[in-house]
Design an enzyme around this catalytic site. Structure first.
Site, PDB file in Angstrom:
ATOM      1  N   GLU A  58       1.480  -0.906  -0.103  1.00  0.00           N
ATOM      2  CA  GLU A  58       0.068  -0.445   0.042  1.00  0.00           C
ATOM      3  C   GLU A  58       0.709   0.844   0.289  1.00  0.00           C
ATOM      4  O   GLU A  58       1.692   1.425   1.055  1.00  0.00           O
ATOM      5  CB  GLU A  58      -1.212  -0.240   0.995  1.00  0.00           C
ATOM      6  CG  GLU A  58      -1.860   0.976   1.153  1.00  0.00           C
ATOM      7  CD  GLU A  58      -1.964   2.042   1.504  1.00  0.00           C
ATOM      8  OE1 GLU A  58      -1.772   2.976   0.604  1.00  0.00           O
ATOM      9  OE2 GLU A  58      -1.672   2.552   2.658  1.00  0.00           O
ATOM     10  N   CYS A  67      -2.127   9.047   2.810  1.00  0.00           N
ATOM     11  CA  CYS A  67      -2.071   9.164   1.058  1.00  0.00           C
ATOM     12  C   CYS A  67      -3.349   9.054   0.650  1.00  0.00           C
ATOM     13  O   CYS A  67      -3.087   9.184  -0.900  1.00  0.00           O
ATOM     14  CB  CYS A  67      -1.319   7.079   1.083  1.00  0.00           C
ATOM     15  SG  CYS A  67      -2.213   6.284   2.017  1.00  0.00           S
TER      16      CYS A  67
END
Length: 487
Positions: free
Chosen positions: A260, A294
């Site tokens: 990720e 993010c």
């Protein structure tokens, strides 16, 4: 600032390595200094794992593996459920701990703890749903029986921006699937991970099933563990640059990898949107965790007829945010995690302004120490500006006007990243059409938060491989075994 009982919050967390169910110092005595980003003062000294410590943790996880894999799914589920309950009971203390080591506001930290605990609850429910399949072969000659089995020892590497949630998002599904783990938290924020290790032990996780290794020598320690043939899975959340290196290393030993990675989230506002509502959504998408996420909205593309009004509304809201220590009443924006992060954000803004962008609001400054950067809105941002091409990871919102729907989609997709996108429009058909056209793993349609333990979290392109959360999140920690059988 509220009075904080450091003895009761920070010092209650064992500041050592957690290996094989025991707390112990690093084999070479190394330590990490953990500082409060708002004061730059040390709040704890934590053991810093060596390569030998990492391999010891792999041994502990390997030895505990068969017993944990053989544990009944219901028993694993009850342990995870108990961990959820303990985290929920201790939410205030955990939230204050996160504020102290990470710098986010208390409201954000409380939200993170609630989110983190939910992964234990969700995967307590998923632990009993490791479903396989059975079917008749097309030829009719036999049955195709497919089982889902735990993949084995897993190395989990988590970032500093969500020190509790990123740990539970990986530990929860791994334990539900029957795997054992070695968690390597970020060296800036090891305390939350160590606190969670204690909670899991109290909840009934056997010795060796969960091991936690803070380390300032992340690269060599993680690589040594990945090179160990007993490790079968690496799950990493962090920058794309580091993810690429880990993938290269995993390729040498053929270790299953979930990544990720970074994001560059576009936020699209169409002229038919309710602008007040769009600004509310933008503030959530941009300012959650002070922009250090993010999933944070990174680039604002606004249809030209409303671009000026939207920019003014957003600037007004951003300018109202009060900066300060996250434990102070009324503070809506804490410091960035360290000086390097603050300096990077300042450099991105300076280079963008040098290219012709206009600073609409620089926010307000904070006297004294701390890694603070004021909330900033930029208008007239030219194509190719640094704040459009790089992940900002701070409280900066660049605004660009567009004229056509197709142009908005093209601008949004013009990046190597594809984690999440946001769309604001009153036209549901347009919203769904644009959402399908956006090259990202997730889309927030008239919504500023997409994260949910029950949903698959992950991106396309350079934003990563695999999914976390949902049923897919547990499948990432399993192997499919096919048995050909006749009866």
């Amino acid at each position: 600032m509220k009075t904080i009982d450091l003895d009761g919050i920070v010092k209650a967390v064992p500041a050592e390595l957690f290996i094989g169910g025991a707390w112990r110092p690093a084999s070479d005595g190394a330590r990490i200094s953990v500082a409060d980003p708002a004061t730059e003062q040390e709040i704890a000294s934590v053991a810093s794992a060596s390569v030998n410590d990492g391999l010891d943790a792999v041994t502990a996880a390997h030895q505990a593996g068969p017993g944990w894999a053989a544990t009944a799914p219901r028993e694993r589920a009850e342990i995870l459920r108990r961990a959820f309950e303990l985290m929920t009971e201790r939410a205030d203390g955990l939230a204050a701990l996160i504020v102290l080591e990470n710098g986010k506001t208390l409201a954000d930290a409380r939200g993170e703890v609630a989110y983190a605990a939910e992964f234990f609850r969700w995967y307590s429910e998923e632990a009993v749903r490791g479903l396989g399949t059975v079917q008749t072969a097309p030829s009719g000659a036999n049955r195709i029986l497919v089982l889902r089995q735990p993949i084995g020892v897993c190395v989990l590497v988590t970032p500093w921006n969500f020190p509790a949630a990123m740990a539970t998002r990986k530990i929860g599904p791994a334990l539900a699937a029957g795997c054992t783990v070695v968690l390597k938290p970020a060296s800036e924020t090891p305390l939350a991970a160590l606190a969670i290790a204690g909670i899991l032990t109290e909840a009934g996780v056997p010795a060796g099933v969960v091991n936690v290794l803070p380390s300032a020598r992340s690269g060599v320690v993680v690589r040594a563990m990945m090179d160990d043939p007993r490790v079968r899975k690496v799950s990493f959340t962090g920058s794309t640059e580091v993810g690429r290196r880990l993938l290269a290393g995993a390729g040498e030993t053929v270790v299953s990898s979930s990544m990720e990675l970074g994001g560059n989230a576009p936020f699209l506002v169409f002229a038919d949107a309710d602008l007040e509502a769009a600004v509310d959504i933008a503030m959530v998408a941009k300012m959650r965790n002070g922009g250090e996420a993010c999933t944070a909205a990174n680039r604002f593309y606004v249809e030209r007829p409303v671009a000026e009004e939207f920019t003014a509304l957003l600037a007004a809201r951003m300018g109202e945010l009060r900066m300060g220590h996250g434990l102070e009443e009324g503070v809506a924006l804490g410091p960035l995690v360290n000086a390097e992060s603050r300096d990077k954000v300042a450099d991105l803004v300076a280079r963008t302004v040098a290219m012709g962008a206009t600073v609409v609001t620089p926010g307000s400054s904070v006297d004294g120490p701390g890694h603070f950067y004021p909330p900033t809105v930029l208008a007239d941002v030219p194509p190719g500006a640094p704040v459009l091409t790089q992940e900002i990871f701070g409280p900066v919102a660049p605004v660009v006007a567009f004229d056509r729907e197709a142009e908005a989609v093209e601008l949004a997709n013009d990046t190597e990243y594809g984690l999440v996108s946001y769309v604001c429009t009153a036209d549901l058909a347009r919203g769904l059409r644009v959402a399908e056209a956006l090259d990202s793993g997730m889309v927030g349609l008239n919504r500023g938060v997409v994260s949910d333990p029950a949903a698959p979290f992950g991106g396309t392109k350079q934003s990563g491989i695999g999914r976390e959360g949902g049923h897919e999140g547990m499948l990432e920690f399993t192997e499919s075994k096919y048995i050909a059988v006749e009866w």
